[in-house]
Design an enzyme around this catalytic site. Structure first.
Site, short mmCIF file in Angstrom:
data_model
loop_
_atom_site.label_atom_id
_atom_site.label_comp_id
_atom_site.label_asym_id
_atom_site.label_seq_id
_atom_site.Cartn_x
_atom_site.Cartn_y
_atom_site.Cartn_z
N ARG A 225 47.52 -45.98 -52.42
CA ARG A 225 48.93 -45.61 -52.31
C ARG A 225 49.44 -44.82 -53.61
NH1 ARG A 225 48.62 -45.51 -47.87
NH2 ARG A 225 48.12 -47.09 -46.33
N CYS A 226 50.37 -43.85 -53.12
CA CYS A 226 51.09 -43.19 -54.56
C CYS A 226 51.25 -44.00 -55.71
CB CYS A 226 52.51 -42.62 -53.79
SG CYS A 226 52.97 -41.45 -54.81
N PRO A 227 50.98 -43.46 -56.78
CA PRO A 227 50.32 -42.45 -57.14
C PRO A 227 49.03 -42.05 -57.27
CG PRO A 227 50.80 -43.26 -59.18
CD PRO A 227 51.23 -44.23 -57.94
N ASP B 238 48.06 -41.67 -47.60
CA ASP B 238 49.42 -41.74 -48.20
C ASP B 238 50.42 -40.29 -48.06
OD1 ASP B 238 51.13 -43.59 -50.27
OD2 ASP B 238 51.69 -41.48 -50.56
N ASP C 237 52.70 -34.18 -53.39
CA ASP C 237 51.99 -34.43 -54.73
C ASP C 237 50.93 -33.46 -54.97
OD1 ASP C 237 53.92 -36.12 -55.00
OD2 ASP C 237 52.54 -38.06 -54.85
#
Length: 80
Positions: A18-20, A45, A51
């Protein structure tokens, strides 16, 4: 350009992250690569859609392709 047309020097599977984390793992992988090498990042994600291209643009690398298949995003980045 399709995945089968490209030779990857490094494949990063960040589908469970999951982010990041997908971006952080991509940064770490790219830091170990030499100029001209290609990194294939697979992520699930949706934050990666923003990103990763943003980061690639910021550092001046080449985003060769971005694709999506069954909620899996694939980015092919060439380190410049």
């Amino acid at each position: 350009m399709h995945e089968s047309d490209t030779k990857y020097d490094v494949i990063l599977d960040a589908r469970e992250d999951r982010c990041p984390m997908p971006l952080l793992k991509a940064k770490m992988a790219l830091s170990k690569m030499t100029s001209g090498q290609c990194l294939c990042v697979k992520a699930s994600d949706s934050g990666s859609l923003k990103d990763i291209p943003h980061y690639v643009h910021l550092v001046g690398f080449s985003l060769l392709s971005t694709s999506e298949d069954n909620d899996i995003y694939t980015f092919v980045i060439q380190k410049i």
